[in-house]
Design a protein around this motif. Structure first.
Motif, PDB file in Angstrom:
ATOM      1  N   PRO A  66       4.651 -19.487 -57.321  1.00 37.64           N
ATOM      2  CA  PRO A  66       3.655 -18.648 -56.634  1.00 37.64           C
ATOM      3  C   PRO A  66       4.024 -17.167 -56.732  1.00 37.64           C
ATOM      4  N   ASN A  67       3.007 -16.332 -56.966  1.00 38.65           N
ATOM      5  CA  ASN A  67       3.270 -14.904 -57.048  1.00 38.65           C
ATOM      6  C   ASN A  67       3.118 -14.263 -55.673  1.00 38.65           C
ATOM      7  N   LYS A  68       3.369 -12.962 -55.600  1.00 36.80           N
ATOM      8  CA  LYS A  68       3.385 -12.290 -54.294  1.00 36.80           C
ATOM      9  C   LYS A  68       2.020 -12.333 -53.609  1.00 36.80           C
ATOM     10  N   ASP A  69       0.932 -12.324 -54.362  1.00 33.26           N
ATOM     11  CA  ASP A  69      -0.388 -12.400 -53.743  1.00 33.26           C
ATOM     12  C   ASP A  69      -0.609 -13.762 -53.082  1.00 33.26           C
ATOM     13  N   GLU A  70      -0.165 -14.808 -53.731  1.00 34.93           N
ATOM     14  CA  GLU A  70      -0.305 -16.137 -53.145  1.00 34.93           C
ATOM     15  C   GLU A  70       0.510 -16.253 -51.859  1.00 34.93           C
ATOM     16  N   VAL A  71       1.734 -15.749 -51.892  1.00 36.58           N
ATOM     17  CA  VAL A  71       2.610 -15.829 -50.725  1.00 36.58           C
ATOM     18  C   VAL A  71       2.044 -14.995 -49.577  1.00 36.58           C
TER      19      VAL A  71
ATOM     20  N   ASN B 127      -0.895 -14.457 -44.365  1.00 37.05           N
ATOM     21  CA  ASN B 127      -2.050 -13.985 -43.600  1.00 37.05           C
ATOM     22  C   ASN B 127      -2.838 -15.145 -43.000  1.00 37.05           C
ATOM     23  N   ARG B 128      -2.973 -16.221 -43.746  1.00 35.96           N
ATOM     24  CA  ARG B 128      -3.680 -17.390 -43.213  1.00 35.96           C
ATOM     25  C   ARG B 128      -2.956 -17.968 -42.007  1.00 35.96           C
ATOM     26  N   VAL B 129      -1.631 -18.091 -42.106  1.00 35.82           N
ATOM     27  CA  VAL B 129      -0.838 -18.623 -40.998  1.00 35.82           C
ATOM     28  C   VAL B 129      -0.915 -17.673 -39.804  1.00 35.82           C
ATOM     29  N   LYS B 130      -0.830 -16.376 -40.072  1.00 37.34           N
ATOM     30  CA  LYS B 130      -0.947 -15.389 -39.001  1.00 37.34           C
ATOM     31  C   LYS B 130      -2.300 -15.535 -38.298  1.00 37.34           C
ATOM     32  N   GLY B 131      -3.346 -15.757 -39.065  1.00 38.51           N
ATOM     33  CA  GLY B 131      -4.662 -15.971 -38.491  1.00 38.51           C
ATOM     34  C   GLY B 131      -4.728 -17.230 -37.637  1.00 38.51           C
ATOM     35  N   GLU B 132      -4.090 -18.292 -38.096  1.00 41.58           N
ATOM     36  CA  GLU B 132      -4.062 -19.536 -37.327  1.00 41.58           C
ATOM     37  C   GLU B 132      -3.374 -19.325 -35.982  1.00 41.58           C
ATOM     38  N   VAL B 133      -2.250 -18.611 -35.999  1.00 38.10           N
ATOM     39  CA  VAL B 133      -1.509 -18.348 -34.762  1.00 38.10           C
ATOM     40  C   VAL B 133      -2.362 -17.497 -33.817  1.00 38.10           C
ATOM     41  N   LYS B 134      -2.973 -16.458 -34.356  1.00 35.58           N
ATOM     42  CA  LYS B 134      -3.834 -15.604 -33.525  1.00 35.58           C
ATOM     43  C   LYS B 134      -4.986 -16.410 -32.927  1.00 35.58           C
ATOM     44  N   GLU B 135      -5.558 -17.306 -33.721  1.00 33.74           N
ATOM     45  CA  GLU B 135      -6.671 -18.106 -33.219  1.00 33.74           C
ATOM     46  C   GLU B 135      -6.232 -18.989 -32.061  1.00 33.74           C
ATOM     47  N   ARG B 136      -5.099 -19.631 -32.201  1.00 30.36           N
ATOM     48  CA  ARG B 136      -4.608 -20.515 -31.126  1.00 30.36           C
ATOM     49  C   ARG B 136      -4.331 -19.712 -29.855  1.00 30.36           C
TER      50      ARG B 136
ATOM     51  N   GLN C  76      -6.899 -13.421 -50.805  1.00 32.42           N
ATOM     52  CA  GLN C  76      -5.699 -12.956 -51.505  1.00 32.42           C
ATOM     53  C   GLN C  76      -4.994 -14.112 -52.204  1.00 32.42           C
ATOM     54  N   GLU C  77      -4.955 -15.255 -51.550  1.00 28.35           N
ATOM     55  CA  GLU C  77      -4.316 -16.420 -52.162  1.00 28.35           C
ATOM     56  C   GLU C  77      -5.090 -16.884 -53.399  1.00 28.35           C
ATOM     57  N   THR C  78      -6.412 -16.882 -53.322  1.00 29.04           N
ATOM     58  CA  THR C  78      -7.248 -17.262 -54.462  1.00 29.04           C
ATOM     59  C   THR C  78      -7.050 -16.300 -55.622  1.00 29.04           C
ATOM     60  N   PHE C  79      -6.998 -15.002 -55.314  1.00 30.49           N
ATOM     61  CA  PHE C  79      -6.745 -14.001 -56.350  1.00 30.49           C
ATOM     62  C   PHE C  79      -5.391 -14.244 -57.005  1.00 30.49           C
ATOM     63  N   GLY C  80      -4.386 -14.534 -56.195  1.00 32.48           N
ATOM     64  CA  GLY C  80      -3.054 -14.798 -56.734  1.00 32.48           C
ATOM     65  C   GLY C  80      -3.019 -16.012 -57.632  1.00 32.48           C
ATOM     66  N   LYS C  81      -3.728 -17.070 -57.236  1.00 26.90           N
ATOM     67  CA  LYS C  81      -3.770 -18.284 -58.058  1.00 26.90           C
ATOM     68  C   LYS C  81      -4.462 -18.003 -59.391  1.00 26.90           C
ATOM     69  N   ALA C  82      -5.562 -17.246 -59.332  1.00 24.95           N
ATOM     70  CA  ALA C  82      -6.274 -16.908 -60.573  1.00 24.95           C
ATOM     71  C   ALA C  82      -5.383 -16.066 -61.479  1.00 24.95           C
ATOM     72  N   ARG C  83      -4.683 -15.112 -60.880  1.00 25.10           N
ATOM     73  CA  ARG C  83      -3.793 -14.254 -61.663  1.00 25.10           C
ATOM     74  C   ARG C  83      -2.689 -15.071 -62.331  1.00 25.10           C
ATOM     75  N   ARG C  84      -2.147 -16.037 -61.591  1.00 21.54           N
ATOM     76  CA  ARG C  84      -1.087 -16.885 -62.151  1.00 21.54           C
ATOM     77  C   ARG C  84      -1.630 -17.731 -63.291  1.00 21.54           C
ATOM     78  N   LYS C  85      -2.840 -18.284 -63.115  1.00 22.11           N
ATOM     79  CA  LYS C  85      -3.428 -19.119 -64.163  1.00 22.11           C
ATOM     80  C   LYS C  85      -3.695 -18.315 -65.431  1.00 22.11           C
TER      81      LYS C  85
END
Length: 70
Positions: free
Chosen positions: A4-9, A14-23, A47-56
């Motif tokens: 995984p590249n830095k965009d994916e990470v 950010n997704r996990v941070k969002g989950e925590v904020k939501e809870r 950002q994760e989707t962009f990172g995956k596309a960039r890696r592919k």
């Protein structure tokens, strides 16, 4: 699948941070925090989707390079 590249990470973070904020927002009944959590999760997914596309693309370029060398 490559490493995984830095965009994916960063996207996953950010997704996990969002989950925590939501809870926390739901537990404290804070609609502003819930909205910010949705924003963080959406930004993280993008950002994760962009990172995956960039890696592919990088993997495809690497494969083409290896095929040319043969």
């Amino acid at each position: 699948m490559g490493i995984p590249n830095k965009d994916e990470v960063k996207g996953k973070v950010n997704r996990v941070k969002g989950e925590v904020k939501e809870r926390i927002g739901r537990a404290t009944n804070d609609p502003d925090l819930i909205q910010r959590s949705q924003d963080d999760k959406a930004a993280g997914r993008a950002q994760e989707t962009f990172g995956k596309a960039r890696r592919k693309v990088g993997d495809a370029v690497k494969d083409v390079g290896e095929a040319i060398r043969k």
